[in-house]
Scaffold this motif. Structure first.
Motif, PDB file in Angstrom:
ATOM      1  N   ARG A  38      34.927  38.198  37.831  1.00 32.74           N
ATOM      2  CA  ARG A  38      35.753  39.208  37.727  1.00 32.74           C
ATOM      3  C   ARG A  38      36.553  39.301  35.916  1.00 32.74           C
ATOM      4  N   PHE A  42      36.365  42.365  33.963  1.00 35.67           N
ATOM      5  CA  PHE A  42      37.595  42.999  33.174  1.00 35.67           C
ATOM      6  C   PHE A  42      37.206  43.150  31.831  1.00 35.67           C
ATOM      7  N   HIS A 155      46.995  40.006  29.497  1.00 33.81           N
ATOM      8  CA  HIS A 155      46.702  40.351  30.745  1.00 33.81           C
ATOM      9  C   HIS A 155      46.819  39.216  31.684  1.00 33.81           C
ATOM     10  N   GLU A 158      46.299  37.315  37.843  1.00 32.46           N
ATOM     11  CA  GLU A 158      46.368  37.858  39.064  1.00 32.46           C
ATOM     12  C   GLU A 158      46.491  39.453  39.213  1.00 32.46           C
ATOM     13  N   TYR A 159      47.527  39.977  38.485  1.00 29.91           N
ATOM     14  CA  TYR A 159      47.743  41.275  38.535  1.00 29.91           C
ATOM     15  C   TYR A 159      47.065  42.480  37.830  1.00 29.91           C
ATOM     16  N   ASP A 160      46.524  41.892  36.550  1.00 25.12           N
ATOM     17  CA  ASP A 160      45.645  42.709  35.643  1.00 25.12           C
ATOM     18  C   ASP A 160      44.134  42.432  36.092  1.00 25.12           C
ATOM     19  N   LYS A 162      42.869  40.823  38.343  1.00 22.39           N
ATOM     20  CA  LYS A 162      42.651  40.595  39.682  1.00 22.39           C
ATOM     21  C   LYS A 162      41.648  39.718  40.074  1.00 22.39           C
ATOM     22  N   ASN A 165      41.400  36.827  45.267  1.00 27.74           N
ATOM     23  CA  ASN A 165      41.238  37.238  46.402  1.00 27.74           C
ATOM     24  C   ASN A 165      42.498  37.445  47.367  1.00 27.74           C
ATOM     25  N   ARG A 167      47.002  36.895  47.232  1.00 25.31           N
ATOM     26  CA  ARG A 167      48.100  37.100  46.661  1.00 25.31           C
ATOM     27  C   ARG A 167      48.631  35.656  46.421  1.00 25.31           C
TER      28      ARG A 167
END
Length: 185
Positions: A38, A42, A155, A158-160, A162, A165, A167
Motif C-alpha cells: 500500500r 500510495f 502522510h 494509518e489514516y492517509d 491506509k 487492515n 484500526r
C-alpha cells in the motif's frame, strides 16, 4: 529521457518498533503490521508517477527469507545490511541513499519516525522536488517540523496511506482539566 520516479525508502525497523512499543505495547502480530504494498501504491497514486521501493533490513544474524521474498513479490527492492553490532546499519544506509538522491532528479518518500534522517533529508526539501514523510503522526520526530514549513509533505501511515487492515489503538491526550491521577494509579 527517463520518466521521473519516486523513491520510497522504508525504515521498517523503526516503523515496526514504533508500532510494537509505542502503539500496541507488544510485538505486532503479522496481521497488525503494515501492508507494505500500500505504500508503493500510495506513492504512485499521490504523485502520479512510478515508485521504486527500497526496504532497508538489518541482516546481522539471519535474513528473514520469507519476508524478503514477499517484499520482492510486491515490488520492493530489499536492501539487506550487516555491520558491527553497534552500527545502526539501516540508518546509515538510508542516510547515504538520501545524500545520493540529492544528486538525482527524483522525488522521495521516507517511511520512518526517526529524526536521524533530518540532516540528509533537509537538502531534498524545496522547489523542484517533492518530498514526504510517511509516519505515525503522534510519534514522528519533532525535528521534522521546520521541514514541513519548507514543503515536506506528511502522510499518516494509518489514516492517509491506509497501510493497516485494522484500526490501531490510539493514545488519548488528556486535557489537564480532565486529568485524574487515580486513572493511572
Amino acid at each position: 529521457m527517463s520518466e521521473r520516479a519516486t523513491y520510497v525508502l522504508v525504515d521498517g525497523e523503526n516503523i515496526d518498533a514504533t508500532l510494537g512499543q509505542s502503539i500496541l505495547g507488544r510485538r505486532p502480530n503479522p496481521h497488525e503490521r503494515p501492508r507494505w504494498d500500500r505504500l508503493l501504491q500510495f506513492a504512485e497514486d499521490a504523485w502520479g508517477q512510478p515508485a521504486t521501493g527500497l526496504f532497508f533490513l538489518a541482516a546481522n544474524g539471519e535474513l528473514p527469507m520469507p519476508f524478503v521474498q514477499a517484499l520482492t513479490a510486491i515490488g520492493f527492492r530489499p536492501v539487506p545490511l550487516s555491520g558491527a553490532s553497534d552500527d545502526k546499519v539501516v540508518d546509515i544506509a538510508i542516510q547515504r541513499t538520501l545524500v545520493e538522491l540529492s544528486r538525482r532528479d527524483a522525488d522521495v518518500m521516507l517511511a520512518s519516525n526517526d529524526g536521524d534522517f533530518i540532516q540528509q533529508l533537509e537538502p531534498l526539501v524545496g522547489p523542484g522536488r517533492r518530498t514526504a514523510l510517511l509516519a505515525f503522526r503522534e510519534f514522528r520526530n519533532a525535528g521534522f517540523v521546520p521541514l514541513f514549513e519548507r514543503g515536506l509533505e506528511f502522510h499518516d501511515l494509518e489514516y492517509d496511506v491506509k497501510a493497516f487492515n485494522d484500526r490501531l489503538p490510539r493514545i488519548r491526550i488528556i486535557p489537564i482539566d480532565e486529568f485524574d491521577p487515580n486513572d493511572f494509579l
